[in-house]
Design an enzyme around this catalytic site. Structure first.
Site, PDB file in Angstrom:
ATOM      1  N   TRP A 148       0.807  -1.225   0.000  1.00 16.32           N
ATOM      2  CA  TRP A 148       0.000   0.000   0.000  1.00 16.32           C
ATOM      3  C   TRP A 148       0.838   1.271   0.000  1.00 16.32           C
ATOM      4  CZ3 TRP A 148       1.985   2.322   4.124  1.00 16.32           C
ATOM      5  CH2 TRP A 148       2.390   1.547   5.210  1.00 16.32           C
ATOM      6  N   ASN A 149       2.159   1.173   0.219  1.00 18.64           N
ATOM      7  CA  ASN A 149       2.902   2.425   0.430  1.00 18.64           C
ATOM      8  C   ASN A 149       3.168   3.195  -0.865  1.00 18.64           C
ATOM      9  OD1 ASN A 149       4.798   0.561  -0.360  1.00 18.64           O
ATOM     10  ND2 ASN A 149       6.394   1.299   1.011  1.00 18.64           N
ATOM     11  N   GLY A 226       6.560  -6.304  -0.541  1.00 16.03           N
ATOM     12  CA  GLY A 226       5.853  -6.223   0.726  1.00 16.03           C
ATOM     13  C   GLY A 226       6.753  -6.672   1.851  1.00 16.03           C
ATOM     14  N   SER A 227       6.142  -7.160   2.916  1.00 18.88           N
ATOM     15  CA  SER A 227       6.912  -7.499   4.112  1.00 18.88           C
ATOM     16  C   SER A 227       7.676  -8.814   3.917  1.00 18.88           C
ATOM     17  CB  SER A 227       5.963  -7.627   5.297  1.00 18.88           C
ATOM     18  OG  SER A 227       5.010  -8.620   5.026  1.00 18.88           O
ATOM     19  N   GLU A 248      10.721  -8.156  -3.364  1.00 23.58           N
ATOM     20  CA  GLU A 248      11.200  -6.860  -2.849  1.00 23.58           C
ATOM     21  C   GLU A 248      10.623  -6.729  -1.451  1.00 23.58           C
ATOM     22  OE1 GLU A 248      13.312  -4.935  -4.259  1.00 23.58           O
ATOM     23  OE2 GLU A 248      13.338  -5.700  -6.298  1.00 23.58           O
ATOM     24  N   LEU A 249      11.474  -6.930  -0.439  1.00 22.75           N
ATOM     25  CA  LEU A 249      10.944  -7.091   0.915  1.00 22.75           C
ATOM     26  C   LEU A 249      11.350  -5.930   1.830  1.00 22.75           C
ATOM     27  CD1 LEU A 249      11.616 -10.939   1.075  1.00 22.75           C
ATOM     28  CD2 LEU A 249       9.602  -9.743   0.218  1.00 22.75           C
ATOM     29  N   ARG A 276      10.690  11.122   2.825  1.00 23.38           N
ATOM     30  CA  ARG A 276       9.975  10.875   1.577  1.00 23.38           C
ATOM     31  C   ARG A 276       8.894   9.848   1.885  1.00 23.38           C
ATOM     32  NH1 ARG A 276      10.917   7.922  -3.598  1.00 23.38           N
ATOM     33  NH2 ARG A 276      12.209   6.525  -2.393  1.00 23.38           N
ATOM     34  N   CYS A 282      10.276   1.281   2.195  1.00 21.18           N
ATOM     35  CA  CYS A 282      11.259   0.252   2.529  1.00 21.18           C
ATOM     36  C   CYS A 282      12.662   0.843   2.508  1.00 21.18           C
ATOM     37  CB  CYS A 282      11.160  -0.892   1.532  1.00 21.18           C
ATOM     38  SG  CYS A 282      11.213  -0.303  -0.161  1.00 21.18           S
ATOM     39  N   GLU A 379      11.636  -2.213  11.040  1.00 19.06           N
ATOM     40  CA  GLU A 379      11.287  -1.014  10.275  1.00 19.06           C
ATOM     41  C   GLU A 379      10.322  -0.142  11.068  1.00 19.06           C
ATOM     42  OE1 GLU A 379       9.615  -3.265   6.827  1.00 19.06           O
ATOM     43  OE2 GLU A 379      10.669  -1.728   5.716  1.00 19.06           O
ATOM     44  N   SER A 439      16.148   5.477  -5.555  1.00 17.30           N
ATOM     45  CA  SER A 439      15.173   4.923  -6.502  1.00 17.30           C
ATOM     46  C   SER A 439      15.284   5.614  -7.858  1.00 17.30           C
ATOM     47  CB  SER A 439      13.753   5.114  -5.966  1.00 17.30           C
ATOM     48  OG  SER A 439      13.640   4.512  -4.707  1.00 17.30           O
TER      49      SER A 439
END
Ligand code: NAP
Length: 475
Positions: A148-149, A226-227, A248-249, A276, A282, A379, A439
Protein backbone atom coordinates in the site's frame (compact mmCIF):
# COMPACT_ATOMS: atom_id res chain seq x y z
CA UNK A 1 -13.94 5.87 -9.61
CA UNK A 2 -13.43 2.23 -10.72
CA UNK A 3 -14.26 -0.22 -7.95
CA UNK A 4 -14.93 -3.58 -9.62
CA UNK A 5 -12.53 -6.35 -10.62
CA UNK A 6 -10.77 -5.86 -13.95
CA UNK A 7 -10.68 -9.13 -15.88
CA UNK A 8 -10.21 -9.57 -19.63
CA UNK A 9 -10.67 -5.85 -20.21
CA UNK A 10 -14.07 -5.85 -18.47
CA UNK A 11 -15.31 -4.53 -15.12
CA UNK A 12 -16.90 -7.34 -13.13
CA UNK A 13 -18.39 -7.77 -9.70
CA UNK A 14 -16.75 -10.57 -7.73
CA UNK A 15 -18.22 -14.02 -8.43
CA UNK A 16 -19.61 -14.15 -4.88
CA UNK A 17 -20.67 -10.50 -4.74
CA UNK A 18 -18.41 -9.69 -1.79
CA UNK A 19 -17.10 -6.13 -1.36
CA UNK A 20 -14.84 -4.33 1.12
CA UNK A 21 -14.35 -0.71 2.14
CA UNK A 22 -11.37 1.50 1.37
CA UNK A 23 -10.79 4.36 3.81
CA UNK A 24 -9.37 7.86 3.60
CA UNK A 25 -6.66 7.85 6.30
CA UNK A 26 -6.86 11.63 6.68
CA UNK A 27 -10.41 11.58 8.09
CA UNK A 28 -11.27 7.85 8.44
CA UNK A 29 -14.28 8.14 6.10
CA UNK A 30 -15.14 5.42 3.58
CA UNK A 31 -13.85 6.33 0.13
CA UNK A 32 -15.22 3.42 -1.84
CA UNK A 33 -16.57 -0.11 -1.65
CA UNK A 34 -14.43 -2.40 -3.80
CA UNK A 35 -15.24 -5.83 -5.26
CA UNK A 36 -13.41 -8.70 -3.60
CA UNK A 37 -12.06 -11.43 -5.90
CA UNK A 38 -12.68 -15.10 -5.17
CA UNK A 39 -11.11 -18.26 -6.61
CA UNK A 40 -13.49 -18.35 -9.60
CA UNK A 41 -12.42 -14.79 -10.46
CA UNK A 42 -8.76 -15.81 -10.31
CA UNK A 43 -9.52 -18.64 -12.73
CA UNK A 44 -11.25 -16.22 -15.10
CA UNK A 45 -8.25 -13.89 -14.93
CA UNK A 46 -5.84 -16.77 -15.59
CA UNK A 47 -7.86 -17.85 -18.65
CA UNK A 48 -7.89 -14.28 -19.96
CA UNK A 49 -4.17 -13.79 -19.33
CA UNK A 50 -3.28 -17.06 -21.04
CA UNK A 51 -5.30 -16.14 -24.13
CA UNK A 52 -3.91 -12.58 -24.30
CA UNK A 53 -0.31 -13.58 -23.82
CA UNK A 54 -0.11 -15.76 -26.92
CA UNK A 55 -0.70 -12.80 -29.21
CA UNK A 56 1.27 -10.28 -27.12
CA UNK A 57 4.41 -12.42 -26.89
CA UNK A 58 4.32 -12.87 -30.67
CA UNK A 59 4.30 -9.10 -31.32
CA UNK A 60 7.59 -7.47 -32.23
CA UNK A 61 9.54 -5.82 -29.42
CA UNK A 62 8.98 -2.47 -31.15
CA UNK A 63 5.21 -2.97 -31.17
CA UNK A 64 5.26 -3.74 -27.42
CA UNK A 65 7.55 -0.77 -26.80
CA UNK A 66 5.17 1.63 -28.51
CA UNK A 67 2.26 0.63 -26.28
CA UNK A 68 4.43 1.18 -23.20
CA UNK A 69 5.63 4.53 -24.51
CA UNK A 70 2.02 5.60 -25.03
CA UNK A 71 1.21 4.56 -21.45
CA UNK A 72 4.02 6.84 -20.24
CA UNK A 73 2.69 9.74 -22.30
CA UNK A 74 -0.88 9.29 -21.07
CA UNK A 75 0.11 8.91 -17.43
CA UNK A 76 2.44 11.89 -17.57
CA UNK A 77 -0.43 13.98 -18.89
CA UNK A 78 -2.61 12.86 -15.96
CA UNK A 79 -0.24 13.11 -13.01
CA UNK A 80 -2.51 15.36 -10.89
CA UNK A 81 -5.42 12.91 -11.27
CA UNK A 82 -3.29 9.98 -10.13
CA UNK A 83 -1.66 12.00 -7.37
CA UNK A 84 -5.06 12.95 -5.96
CA UNK A 85 -6.23 9.34 -5.86
CA UNK A 86 -2.94 8.20 -4.28
CA UNK A 87 -3.34 10.82 -1.55
CA UNK A 88 -6.99 9.94 -0.99
CA UNK A 89 -6.39 6.25 -0.37
CA UNK A 90 -2.84 6.29 1.05
CA UNK A 91 -2.73 9.68 2.79
CA UNK A 92 0.67 10.86 1.55
CA UNK A 93 1.25 14.57 0.95
CA UNK A 94 0.52 16.02 -2.50
CA UNK A 95 4.23 16.49 -3.35
CA UNK A 96 4.96 12.87 -2.43
CA UNK A 97 1.98 11.74 -4.50
CA UNK A 98 3.10 13.73 -7.56
CA UNK A 99 6.57 12.28 -7.03
CA UNK A 100 5.16 8.77 -6.93
CA UNK A 101 2.94 9.25 -10.01
CA UNK A 102 5.91 10.61 -11.96
CA UNK A 103 8.13 7.74 -10.84
CA UNK A 104 5.37 5.24 -11.65
CA UNK A 105 4.93 6.63 -15.17
CA UNK A 106 8.68 6.55 -15.80
CA UNK A 107 8.69 2.74 -15.62
CA UNK A 108 6.58 2.69 -18.79
CA UNK A 109 9.09 4.94 -20.58
CA UNK A 110 12.15 3.08 -19.30
CA UNK A 111 10.80 -0.35 -20.21
CA UNK A 112 9.57 0.88 -23.61
CA UNK A 113 13.26 1.55 -24.21
CA UNK A 114 14.37 -1.78 -22.73
CA UNK A 115 11.78 -3.81 -24.66
CA UNK A 116 13.89 -3.53 -27.82
CA UNK A 117 17.15 -4.41 -26.04
CA UNK A 118 16.71 -8.01 -24.85
CA UNK A 119 20.19 -8.78 -26.13
CA UNK A 120 21.35 -12.35 -26.58
CA UNK A 121 24.75 -13.83 -27.39
CA UNK A 122 26.40 -15.76 -30.20
CA UNK A 123 29.83 -17.19 -29.55
CA UNK A 124 32.08 -20.19 -30.19
CA UNK A 125 32.32 -22.88 -27.52
CA UNK A 126 36.03 -22.80 -26.56
CA UNK A 127 36.62 -26.57 -26.77
CA UNK A 128 34.06 -28.12 -29.10
CA UNK A 129 33.84 -25.26 -31.55
CA UNK A 130 30.03 -25.46 -31.50
CA UNK A 131 28.09 -22.21 -31.58
CA UNK A 132 26.64 -21.07 -28.26
CA UNK A 133 23.46 -19.10 -28.94
CA UNK A 134 21.69 -17.42 -26.05
CA UNK A 135 18.30 -15.74 -26.23
CA UNK A 136 15.72 -14.49 -23.74
CA UNK A 137 12.09 -15.57 -23.98
CA UNK A 138 9.00 -14.41 -22.04
CA UNK A 139 8.85 -16.47 -18.84
CA UNK A 140 5.05 -16.91 -18.81
CA UNK A 141 2.07 -15.69 -16.80
CA UNK A 142 3.09 -13.53 -13.86
CA UNK A 143 1.26 -12.99 -10.57
CA UNK A 144 2.11 -9.58 -9.10
CA UNK A 145 1.39 -8.67 -5.47
CA UNK A 146 1.93 -5.08 -4.31
CA UNK A 147 1.93 -3.12 -1.02
CA UNK A 148 0.00 0.00 0.00
CA UNK A 149 2.90 2.42 0.43
CA UNK A 150 3.29 3.15 -3.31
CA UNK A 151 -0.09 2.19 -4.83
CA UNK A 152 0.96 3.20 -8.36
CA UNK A 153 4.72 2.76 -8.57
CA UNK A 154 5.00 -0.70 -7.02
CA UNK A 155 2.53 -1.87 -9.67
CA UNK A 156 4.06 -0.17 -12.72
CA UNK A 157 7.56 -1.27 -11.63
CA UNK A 158 6.32 -4.82 -12.30
CA UNK A 159 3.71 -4.36 -15.06
CA UNK A 160 6.02 -2.41 -17.40
CA UNK A 161 8.91 -4.92 -17.46
CA UNK A 162 6.48 -7.86 -17.66
CA UNK A 163 4.77 -6.38 -20.72
CA UNK A 164 8.11 -5.40 -22.25
CA UNK A 165 9.23 -9.01 -21.86
CA UNK A 166 6.05 -10.35 -23.50
CA UNK A 167 4.25 -11.64 -20.38
CA UNK A 168 0.63 -11.26 -19.26
CA UNK A 169 -0.04 -10.36 -15.62
CA UNK A 170 -2.57 -10.63 -12.83
CA UNK A 171 -2.07 -8.03 -10.16
CA UNK A 172 -3.32 -8.23 -6.57
CA UNK A 173 -3.07 -4.72 -5.11
CA UNK A 174 -2.98 -4.08 -1.35
CA UNK A 175 -6.42 -3.98 0.23
CA UNK A 176 -5.77 -0.55 1.76
CA UNK A 177 -5.06 1.01 -1.65
CA UNK A 178 -6.60 -0.82 -4.64
CA UNK A 179 -8.13 2.27 -6.29
CA UNK A 180 -5.03 3.67 -7.99
CA UNK A 181 -4.25 0.39 -9.78
CA UNK A 182 -7.87 0.09 -10.92
CA UNK A 183 -7.73 3.69 -12.20
CA UNK A 184 -4.68 2.81 -14.30
CA UNK A 185 -6.58 0.22 -16.35
CA UNK A 186 -8.58 2.57 -18.64
CA UNK A 187 -5.29 4.36 -19.34
CA UNK A 188 -3.61 1.10 -20.33
CA UNK A 189 -6.55 0.28 -22.60
CA UNK A 190 -6.18 3.67 -24.26
CA UNK A 191 -2.46 3.02 -24.70
CA UNK A 192 -3.29 -0.15 -26.63
CA UNK A 193 -2.88 -2.89 -24.01
CA UNK A 194 -5.13 -5.70 -25.27
CA UNK A 195 -7.93 -7.18 -23.13
CA UNK A 196 -6.71 -9.87 -20.75
CA UNK A 197 -3.05 -8.88 -20.76
CA UNK A 198 -3.32 -7.00 -17.44
CA UNK A 199 -5.93 -8.07 -14.89
CA UNK A 200 -6.52 -6.56 -11.44
CA UNK A 201 -7.95 -8.57 -8.55
CA UNK A 202 -8.44 -6.70 -5.29
CA UNK A 203 -9.43 -9.22 -2.65
CA UNK A 204 -9.99 -9.77 1.04
CA UNK A 205 -9.35 -13.50 0.48
CA UNK A 206 -5.72 -12.61 -0.19
CA UNK A 207 -3.84 -15.67 1.06
CA UNK A 208 -6.12 -18.29 -0.53
CA UNK A 209 -6.48 -16.36 -3.79
CA UNK A 210 -2.74 -15.87 -4.32
CA UNK A 211 -1.93 -19.42 -3.24
CA UNK A 212 -4.45 -20.75 -5.77
CA UNK A 213 -2.79 -18.80 -8.57
CA UNK A 214 0.71 -19.90 -7.52
CA UNK A 215 -0.44 -23.50 -7.96
CA UNK A 216 -1.94 -23.03 -11.42
CA UNK A 217 0.38 -24.70 -13.96
CA UNK A 218 0.11 -21.74 -16.35
CA UNK A 219 1.77 -19.36 -13.88
CA UNK A 220 5.57 -19.14 -14.11
CA UNK A 221 6.50 -15.95 -12.22
CA UNK A 222 5.58 -14.51 -8.84
CA UNK A 223 6.72 -10.95 -8.21
CA UNK A 224 6.03 -9.57 -4.76
CA UNK A 225 6.70 -6.31 -2.94
CA UNK A 226 5.85 -6.22 0.73
CA UNK A 227 6.91 -7.50 4.11
CA UNK A 228 9.55 -10.17 4.58
CA UNK A 229 7.12 -12.39 6.51
CA UNK A 230 4.64 -12.53 3.60
CA UNK A 231 7.53 -12.89 1.12
CA UNK A 232 8.72 -16.00 2.96
CA UNK A 233 5.21 -17.52 2.75
CA UNK A 234 5.07 -16.81 -0.98
CA UNK A 235 8.48 -18.38 -1.53
CA UNK A 236 7.17 -21.56 0.12
CA UNK A 237 4.10 -21.44 -2.14
CA UNK A 238 6.24 -20.76 -5.21
CA UNK A 239 8.46 -23.75 -4.46
CA UNK A 240 5.75 -26.31 -5.34
CA UNK A 241 5.83 -25.31 -9.02
CA UNK A 242 9.40 -23.97 -8.95
CA UNK A 243 8.17 -20.50 -9.98
CA UNK A 244 10.58 -17.72 -10.83
CA UNK A 245 10.40 -15.42 -7.78
CA UNK A 246 11.13 -11.71 -7.51
CA UNK A 247 10.91 -10.51 -3.92
CA UNK A 248 11.20 -6.86 -2.85
CA UNK A 249 10.94 -7.09 0.92
CA UNK A 250 11.52 -5.10 4.07
CA UNK A 251 14.48 -2.93 5.03
CA UNK A 252 16.21 -1.44 8.08
CA UNK A 253 18.36 1.21 6.43
CA UNK A 254 21.36 2.64 8.27
CA UNK A 255 22.35 6.25 7.56
CA UNK A 256 25.98 6.96 8.46
CA UNK A 257 27.36 10.49 8.65
CA UNK A 258 31.16 10.66 9.03
CA UNK A 259 32.94 13.57 10.70
CA UNK A 260 34.23 14.78 7.31
CA UNK A 261 30.72 15.04 5.79
CA UNK A 262 29.20 18.32 4.66
CA UNK A 263 26.62 18.61 7.44
CA UNK A 264 24.17 20.65 5.34
CA UNK A 265 24.28 18.09 2.52
CA UNK A 266 23.83 15.31 5.08
CA UNK A 267 20.82 17.02 6.69
CA UNK A 268 19.14 17.82 3.38
CA UNK A 269 19.53 14.25 2.14
CA UNK A 270 18.71 12.67 5.49
CA UNK A 271 15.39 14.53 5.29
CA UNK A 272 14.73 12.87 1.93
CA UNK A 273 15.89 9.45 3.13
CA UNK A 274 13.70 9.70 6.23
CA UNK A 275 10.69 11.75 5.21
CA UNK A 276 9.98 10.88 1.58
CA UNK A 277 6.59 9.20 1.76
CA UNK A 278 6.53 10.22 5.46
CA UNK A 279 8.85 7.35 6.29
CA UNK A 280 6.48 4.70 4.91
CA UNK A 281 9.13 3.37 2.54
CA UNK A 282 11.26 0.25 2.53
CA UNK A 283 14.13 2.62 1.68
CA UNK A 284 13.46 4.93 4.65
CA UNK A 285 16.51 5.66 6.83
CA UNK A 286 15.77 3.73 10.00
CA UNK A 287 18.99 3.93 12.05
CA UNK A 288 20.95 7.18 12.09
CA UNK A 289 24.65 6.78 13.02
CA UNK A 290 26.25 10.23 13.37
CA UNK A 291 29.93 10.73 14.19
CA UNK A 292 30.32 12.16 17.69
CA UNK A 293 32.27 15.24 16.47
CA UNK A 294 29.35 16.53 14.39
CA UNK A 295 26.43 14.84 16.16
CA UNK A 296 25.11 17.95 17.89
CA UNK A 297 25.44 20.14 14.78
CA UNK A 298 23.68 17.50 12.66
CA UNK A 299 20.93 16.81 15.20
CA UNK A 300 20.18 20.50 15.75
CA UNK A 301 19.87 21.24 12.02
CA UNK A 302 17.98 18.04 11.27
CA UNK A 303 15.52 18.69 14.12
CA UNK A 304 14.93 22.23 12.81
CA UNK A 305 14.20 20.86 9.34
CA UNK A 306 11.77 18.28 10.78
CA UNK A 307 10.09 20.98 12.92
CA UNK A 308 9.47 23.09 9.80
CA UNK A 309 7.28 20.39 8.22
CA UNK A 310 3.54 20.99 8.17
CA UNK A 311 1.27 18.08 9.08
CA UNK A 312 -2.29 17.80 7.74
CA UNK A 313 -4.51 16.43 5.00
CA UNK A 314 -2.25 15.55 2.06
CA UNK A 315 -4.71 17.09 -0.43
CA UNK A 316 -3.72 20.51 0.93
CA UNK A 317 -0.71 21.45 -1.23
CA UNK A 318 1.04 23.23 1.68
CA UNK A 319 1.13 20.04 3.71
CA UNK A 320 4.40 18.07 3.93
CA UNK A 321 3.30 15.24 6.21
CA UNK A 322 0.00 13.44 5.71
CA UNK A 323 -1.50 10.72 7.89
CA UNK A 324 -0.11 7.19 8.10
CA UNK A 325 -2.07 4.63 6.15
CA UNK A 326 -4.08 3.10 8.99
CA UNK A 327 -4.47 2.90 12.76
CA UNK A 328 -2.20 -0.17 13.10
CA UNK A 329 0.69 1.51 11.31
CA UNK A 330 0.25 4.70 13.38
CA UNK A 331 0.05 2.72 16.64
CA UNK A 332 3.15 0.70 15.74
CA UNK A 333 5.10 3.93 15.17
CA UNK A 334 3.87 5.34 18.49
CA UNK A 335 4.86 2.10 20.26
CA UNK A 336 8.40 2.32 18.81
CA UNK A 337 8.75 5.84 20.22
CA UNK A 338 7.34 4.92 23.63
CA UNK A 339 9.63 1.89 23.85
CA UNK A 340 12.75 3.91 22.94
CA UNK A 341 11.88 6.65 25.43
CA UNK A 342 11.19 4.11 28.20
CA UNK A 343 14.64 2.65 27.54
CA UNK A 344 16.36 6.06 27.79
CA UNK A 345 16.09 7.85 24.42
CA UNK A 346 15.65 11.62 24.47
CA UNK A 347 12.81 13.24 22.51
CA UNK A 348 14.13 16.21 20.53
CA UNK A 349 10.89 16.75 18.60
CA UNK A 350 7.39 15.29 18.39
CA UNK A 351 6.66 12.00 20.06
CA UNK A 352 3.02 12.70 20.95
CA UNK A 353 0.18 11.02 19.08
CA UNK A 354 -2.44 13.68 18.19
CA UNK A 355 -6.16 13.13 18.65
CA UNK A 356 -8.08 11.98 15.57
CA UNK A 357 -9.77 11.85 13.25
CA UNK A 358 -7.05 10.68 10.89
CA UNK A 359 -4.06 8.44 11.52
CA UNK A 360 -1.54 11.22 12.08
CA UNK A 361 1.82 11.00 13.82
CA UNK A 362 4.12 14.05 13.95
CA UNK A 363 7.71 14.27 12.69
CA UNK A 364 9.74 12.96 15.62
CA UNK A 365 13.46 13.04 16.43
CA UNK A 366 14.97 10.80 19.10
CA UNK A 367 18.60 11.10 20.21
CA UNK A 368 20.69 8.85 22.49
CA UNK A 369 18.61 5.89 21.36
CA UNK A 370 19.86 2.82 23.26
CA UNK A 371 20.99 -0.31 21.39
CA UNK A 372 18.14 -2.38 22.80
CA UNK A 373 15.38 -0.08 21.42
CA UNK A 374 12.91 -2.00 19.22
CA UNK A 375 13.03 0.69 16.51
CA UNK A 376 16.64 -0.25 15.72
CA UNK A 377 15.71 -3.89 15.07
CA UNK A 378 12.63 -3.39 12.92
CA UNK A 379 11.29 -1.01 10.27
CA UNK A 380 9.72 2.07 11.90
CA UNK A 381 7.74 2.84 8.72
CA UNK A 382 6.85 6.32 9.93
CA UNK A 383 8.19 9.86 10.46
CA UNK A 384 10.56 9.01 13.33
CA UNK A 385 14.35 9.43 13.22
CA UNK A 386 16.34 7.37 15.76
CA UNK A 387 19.80 8.87 16.25
CA UNK A 388 22.89 7.22 17.75
CA UNK A 389 26.50 8.44 17.74
CA UNK A 390 29.75 6.61 16.91
CA UNK A 391 33.50 7.19 16.84
CA UNK A 392 35.01 4.14 15.13
CA UNK A 393 34.55 3.45 11.39
CA UNK A 394 34.91 -0.34 11.55
CA UNK A 395 32.54 -0.54 14.50
CA UNK A 396 29.82 1.50 12.77
CA UNK A 397 30.06 -0.61 9.61
CA UNK A 398 29.70 -3.75 11.73
CA UNK A 399 26.68 -2.20 13.47
CA UNK A 400 25.13 -1.18 10.14
CA UNK A 401 25.54 -4.74 8.82
CA UNK A 402 24.19 -6.34 12.00
CA UNK A 403 20.66 -6.96 10.70
CA UNK A 404 18.85 -9.62 8.70
CA UNK A 405 17.95 -6.91 6.17
CA UNK A 406 20.11 -5.58 3.33
CA UNK A 407 18.07 -3.26 1.12
CA UNK A 408 19.70 0.17 1.23
CA UNK A 409 22.26 2.11 3.28
CA UNK A 410 23.23 5.80 3.17
CA UNK A 411 26.76 7.15 3.67
CA UNK A 412 27.89 10.77 3.97
CA UNK A 413 31.53 11.84 3.67
CA UNK A 414 33.46 14.35 1.56
CA UNK A 415 36.27 11.79 1.17
CA UNK A 416 35.29 9.72 -1.88
CA UNK A 417 38.02 7.12 -1.35
CA UNK A 418 36.68 6.46 2.12
CA UNK A 419 33.08 6.61 0.92
CA UNK A 420 33.54 4.05 -1.86
CA UNK A 421 35.45 1.70 0.43
CA UNK A 422 32.66 1.89 3.02
CA UNK A 423 30.04 1.27 0.27
CA UNK A 424 31.80 -1.97 -0.61
CA UNK A 425 31.90 -3.07 3.01
CA UNK A 426 28.18 -2.53 3.49
CA UNK A 427 26.08 -5.68 2.93
CA UNK A 428 23.31 -3.88 1.05
CA UNK A 429 21.83 -4.17 -2.43
CA UNK A 430 21.91 -0.36 -2.79
CA UNK A 431 23.90 2.46 -1.22
CA UNK A 432 23.26 6.20 -1.38
CA UNK A 433 26.64 7.97 -1.22
CA UNK A 434 26.02 11.61 -0.28
CA UNK A 435 22.47 11.04 -1.55
CA UNK A 436 19.22 10.34 0.27
CA UNK A 437 17.42 8.96 -2.79
CA UNK A 438 18.41 5.83 -4.69
CA UNK A 439 15.17 4.92 -6.50
CA UNK A 440 15.51 5.36 -10.26
CA UNK A 441 13.74 3.39 -13.02
CA UNK A 442 17.08 3.09 -14.83
CA UNK A 443 18.83 1.46 -11.84
CA UNK A 444 18.54 -2.09 -10.45
CA UNK A 445 16.48 -1.74 -7.27
CA UNK A 446 16.61 -4.55 -4.74
CA UNK A 447 18.10 -6.01 -1.62
CA UNK A 448 20.25 -8.81 -0.26
CA UNK A 449 19.74 -11.09 2.76
CA UNK A 450 16.08 -11.00 3.91
CA UNK A 451 15.37 -7.84 1.92
CA UNK A 452 14.75 -9.85 -1.18
CA UNK A 453 15.63 -11.68 -4.35
CA UNK A 454 15.95 -10.20 -7.83
CA UNK A 455 15.98 -6.62 -9.08
CA UNK A 456 13.38 -4.20 -10.43
CA UNK A 457 14.19 -1.43 -12.89
CA UNK A 458 17.45 -1.07 -14.77
CA UNK A 459 18.47 -3.69 -17.31
CA UNK A 460 17.84 -6.45 -14.77
CA UNK A 461 14.13 -5.65 -14.31
CA UNK A 462 12.98 -7.19 -17.59
CA UNK A 463 15.10 -10.31 -17.07
CA UNK A 464 12.92 -11.12 -14.03
CA UNK A 465 10.16 -11.84 -16.55
CA UNK A 466 12.28 -13.74 -19.07
CA UNK A 467 13.93 -17.13 -19.26
CA UNK A 468 17.32 -17.65 -20.81
CA UNK A 469 17.44 -20.24 -23.57
CA UNK A 470 20.74 -21.58 -24.84
CA UNK A 471 20.98 -23.38 -28.18
CA UNK A 472 24.09 -25.39 -28.96
CA UNK A 473 24.43 -25.37 -32.74
CA UNK A 474 26.72 -26.51 -35.51
CA UNK A 475 26.59 -25.42 -39.11
P1 NAP B 1 2.37 -6.85 3.38
O1 NAP B 1 1.51 -6.95 4.57
O2 NAP B 1 3.42 -7.86 3.19
O3 NAP B 1 1.37 -6.81 2.14
C1 NAP B 1 1.84 -6.67 0.83
C2 NAP B 1 0.88 -7.36 -0.12
O4 NAP B 1 0.86 -8.76 0.18
C3 NAP B 1 -0.55 -6.87 -0.04
O5 NAP B 1 -1.11 -6.86 -1.33
C4 NAP B 1 -1.21 -7.94 0.82
O6 NAP B 1 -2.59 -8.07 0.57
C5 NAP B 1 -0.48 -9.17 0.33
N1 NAP B 1 -0.55 -10.30 1.25
C6 NAP B 1 -0.69 -10.28 2.59
N2 NAP B 1 -0.71 -11.56 3.08
C7 NAP B 1 -0.58 -12.38 2.01
C8 NAP B 1 -0.53 -13.80 1.85
N3 NAP B 1 -0.62 -14.62 2.89
N4 NAP B 1 -0.36 -14.29 0.62
C9 NAP B 1 -0.29 -13.47 -0.44
N5 NAP B 1 -0.33 -12.13 -0.36
C10 NAP B 1 -0.47 -11.58 0.85
O7 NAP B 1 3.15 -5.45 3.30
P2 NAP B 1 2.55 -4.00 3.44
O8 NAP B 1 2.25 -3.78 4.87
O9 NAP B 1 1.48 -3.77 2.43
O10 NAP B 1 3.81 -3.13 2.97
C11 NAP B 1 4.82 -2.78 3.81
C12 NAP B 1 6.03 -3.68 3.60
O11 NAP B 1 6.43 -3.66 2.23
C13 NAP B 1 7.24 -3.20 4.36
O12 NAP B 1 7.89 -4.26 4.98
C14 NAP B 1 8.12 -2.58 3.28
O13 NAP B 1 9.49 -2.54 3.60
C15 NAP B 1 7.83 -3.45 2.13
N6 NAP B 1 8.17 -2.78 0.87
C16 NAP B 1 9.26 -3.21 0.20
C17 NAP B 1 9.63 -2.56 -0.97
C18 NAP B 1 10.84 -3.01 -1.73
O14 NAP B 1 10.95 -2.66 -2.89
N7 NAP B 1 11.76 -3.76 -1.16
C19 NAP B 1 8.87 -1.50 -1.46
C20 NAP B 1 7.74 -1.10 -0.75
C21 NAP B 1 7.40 -1.77 0.42
P3 NAP B 1 -3.69 -7.45 1.59
O15 NAP B 1 -3.49 -5.99 1.54
O16 NAP B 1 -4.96 -7.91 1.03
O17 NAP B 1 -3.38 -8.03 2.94
Amino acid sequence: MKTDLYINGEWREGSEGQRFDVFNPADETVLASVASAEIADADAALDAAEAAMADWAARTPRARAEVLRKAWELMTARLPEFARLITLENGKAHADAIGEATYAAEFFRWFSEEAVRADGLLTHAPSSGARIMVQHKPAGLAVLITPWNYPAAMGTRKIAPALAAGCAVIIKPASETPLTMLALMPLLEEAGVPAGLVNVLPSRRTGALVDHMLHDPRVRVVSFTGSTSVGVKLLHGAADQVLKPAMELGGNAPLIVFEDADVDVAVENAMIAKMRNLGEACTAANRFYIHEDIAEAFTTKFTAAMAALKMGNGLDKDVDVGPLVNADTRDKVAAFVDDAVAKGAEIRLGGVKPDGPGFFYPPTVLSNVPDNADCLQDEIFGPVAAIQTFTDQDAVIAQANDTQYGLVAYVFTENMKRGLKVCEQLEYGMVGLNRGLVSDPAAPFGGVKQSGLGREGGHEGMLEFMETQYISASW
